[in-house]
Design an enzyme around this catalytic site. Structure first.
Site, PDB file in Angstrom:
ATOM      1  N   ARG A 152     -10.171  -5.357  -3.790  1.00  9.99           N
ATOM      2  CA  ARG A 152      -9.837  -6.247  -2.342  1.00  9.99           C
ATOM      3  C   ARG A 152     -10.039  -5.035  -1.407  1.00  9.99           C
ATOM      4  NH1 ARG A 152      -5.981  -8.606  -5.674  1.00  9.99           N
ATOM      5  NH2 ARG A 152      -6.020 -11.124  -5.828  1.00  9.99           N
ATOM      6  N   ILE A 153      -9.240  -4.068  -1.612  1.00 16.49           N
ATOM      7  CA  ILE A 153      -9.047  -3.039  -0.669  1.00 16.49           C
ATOM      8  C   ILE A 153     -10.668  -2.206  -0.286  1.00 16.49           C
ATOM      9  CG2 ILE A 153      -8.046  -0.679  -0.107  1.00 16.49           C
ATOM     10  CD1 ILE A 153      -5.505  -1.832  -1.370  1.00 16.49           C
ATOM     11  N   ARG A 173     -15.309  -0.438 -13.399  1.00 13.01           N
ATOM     12  CA  ARG A 173     -15.576  -0.772 -14.723  1.00 13.01           C
ATOM     13  C   ARG A 173     -16.952  -1.681 -15.038  1.00 13.01           C
ATOM     14  NH1 ARG A 173      -9.779  -2.582 -16.796  1.00 13.01           N
ATOM     15  NH2 ARG A 173      -9.688  -3.232 -14.847  1.00 13.01           N
ATOM     16  N   ILE A 228      -7.012   7.101  -1.477  1.00 11.12           N
ATOM     17  CA  ILE A 228      -5.704   6.449  -0.925  1.00 11.12           C
ATOM     18  C   ILE A 228      -5.364   5.311  -1.985  1.00 11.12           C
ATOM     19  CG2 ILE A 228      -7.710   4.496  -0.222  1.00 11.12           C
ATOM     20  CD1 ILE A 228      -5.374   5.586   2.304  1.00 11.12           C
ATOM     21  N   ARG A 230      -4.042   5.993  -5.973  1.00  9.89           N
ATOM     22  CA  ARG A 230      -2.768   6.851  -6.698  1.00  9.89           C
ATOM     23  C   ARG A 230      -3.363   8.384  -6.982  1.00  9.89           C
ATOM     24  NH1 ARG A 230      -0.241   3.261  -5.150  1.00  9.89           N
ATOM     25  NH2 ARG A 230       1.232   1.973  -6.158  1.00  9.89           N
ATOM     26  N   GLU A 259       4.231  12.764  -6.118  1.00  4.35           N
ATOM     27  CA  GLU A 259       5.102  12.636  -4.691  1.00  4.35           C
ATOM     28  C   GLU A 259       6.294  11.913  -4.825  1.00  4.35           C
ATOM     29  OE1 GLU A 259       3.385   8.290  -3.199  1.00  4.35           O
ATOM     30  OE2 GLU A 259       1.677   9.882  -3.565  1.00  4.35           O
ATOM     31  N   HIS A 277       1.798   9.343   1.937  1.00  2.50           N
ATOM     32  CA  HIS A 277       1.512   8.165   1.606  1.00  2.50           C
ATOM     33  C   HIS A 277       1.867   6.876   2.535  1.00  2.50           C
ATOM     34  CE1 HIS A 277       1.527   5.614  -2.526  1.00  2.50           C
ATOM     35  NE2 HIS A 277       1.227   5.095  -1.696  1.00  2.50           N
ATOM     36  N   VAL A 278       1.093   6.750   3.441  1.00  2.00           N
ATOM     37  CA  VAL A 278       1.391   5.875   4.715  1.00  2.00           C
ATOM     38  C   VAL A 278       0.318   4.833   4.663  1.00  2.00           C
ATOM     39  CG1 VAL A 278       2.494   7.618   6.077  1.00  2.00           C
ATOM     40  CG2 VAL A 278       0.344   7.485   6.349  1.00  2.00           C
TER      41      VAL A 278
END
Length: 321
Positions: A152-153, A173, A228, A230, A259, A277-278
């Site tokens: 989605r992102i 994948r 953006i 992990r 983090e 991590h914003v």
């Protein structure tokens, strides 16, 4: 009639706290003087968990009446959803509501990194401009962005890149049916063909250190890495070496392996942009994510299907012990 009992291991935002207090008896481990003692006392009665962090198999085993774990965030790699599924427990997350915000942040981070916007601002603030213009930066023009993880992102980022007239290819994948971008089955092969990698991969064992030395070397000295997704997806020590040795041009990172701890070597580098991590950290989006947690738990209360069960725990009905 007594209200169902819910465990909240860590702090959550106000809209979640207020709504859940109205519907559940909430036990907050983070507020307890003796968290272990509180957990031992309430564990047999806990039917729901609201969490923004980890729920491992050991905790699940301590909660025999547990039916639902509502996770705050689209990524849920800290929740052992596979194990929860074996126990008939539904895990939910908060997809969709943060997609556009994270995609906006990804584009901002890409621009900051490629055009050196944060570095040029530091140049101005340091009073250096009167002595000469800031050096010319690289550009998005003629770049090809390889998106690593076209969910989605990733698709929302790709739409924005199209508006910037930037070529997009991707690695997943398996190929996506609803896009026309060129697909690469092999990440290293894609890195050879692009000059910008933008990772949206989730965490977990299957993606750990997927972006390694071989991928970075394939990306090459004009290459830019944006992460953006992990932090565990990137081999952080190898990334630091690649940046130090100029084997890649630059990196923009919103996430890190451990983090909120960020390696001093990364902080010292001038060719990296670092954000704490914003990606989804706006009031609007975090409230929407909180509301999704509330809605998933309310669905359980009402005996209705959850809005967003994760793939490891497909919904077939509530146990309602």
């Amino acid at each position: 009639m007594s209200r169902p009992e819910l465990l909240m291991p860590g702090r959550m935002q106000k809209n979640v706290n207020d709504a859940l207090d109205a519907k559940f008896t909430v036990h907050r481990l983070y507020d307890a003087k003796d968290p272990a003692a509180l957990l031992a006392e309430v564990a047999p009665r806990i039917q729901a968990v609201a969490v923004g962090g980890a729920v491992d198999a050991a905790l699940i085993d301590k909660l025999p009446a547990l039916e639902v774990i509502a996770s705050f965030g689209v990524g849920y790699d800290l929740v052992d959803a596979k194990y929860a599924g074996t126990k008939g427990i539904i895990v939910t997350n908060t997809p969709d509501v943060l997609t556009e915000e994270v995609a906006d942040t990804a584009l901002g981070l890409l621009l900051m990194t490629v055009r050196e916007l944060s570095a040029s601002e530091r140049y101005l603030r340091a009073g250096k401009w009167p002595s000469g213009n800031y050096p010319l930066s690289s550009s998005l023009r003629d770049r090809t962005v390889g998106i690593v993880g076209l969910g989605r992102i990733g698709k929302a980022i790709a739409r924005r890149l199209e508006a910037f007239d930037v070529k997009v290819v991707y690695h997943n994948r398996r190929p996506a049916d609803d896009v026309s971008y060129e697909y690469y089955a092999d990440l290293t092969e894609m890195a050879k063909e692009v000059d910008t990698l933008l990772s949206v991969l989730p965490g977990g064992a299957s993606t750990e250190k997927a972006i390694n030395r071989a991928v970075l070397d394939a990306l090459g000295p004009n290459g830019v890495l944006i992460n953006i997704g992990r932090g565990t997806v990137v081999d952080e020590p190898e990334l630091i070496k690649a940046l130090q040795e100029k084997r890649i041009l630059a990196a923009g990172l919103d996430v890190f392996e451990k983090e909120p701890q960020v390696p001093a070597e990364l902080i010292a580098l001038e060719n990296v942009v670092l954000l704490p991590h914003v990606g989804s950290a706006s009031v609007y989006t975090r409230n929407a994510m909180g509301q999704r947690v509330i809605d998933n738990l309310t669905a359980w209360l009402d005996g209705k299907p959850p809005l967003s069960p994760v793939v490891e725990t497909p919904f077939t009905g509530w146990k309602k012990k």
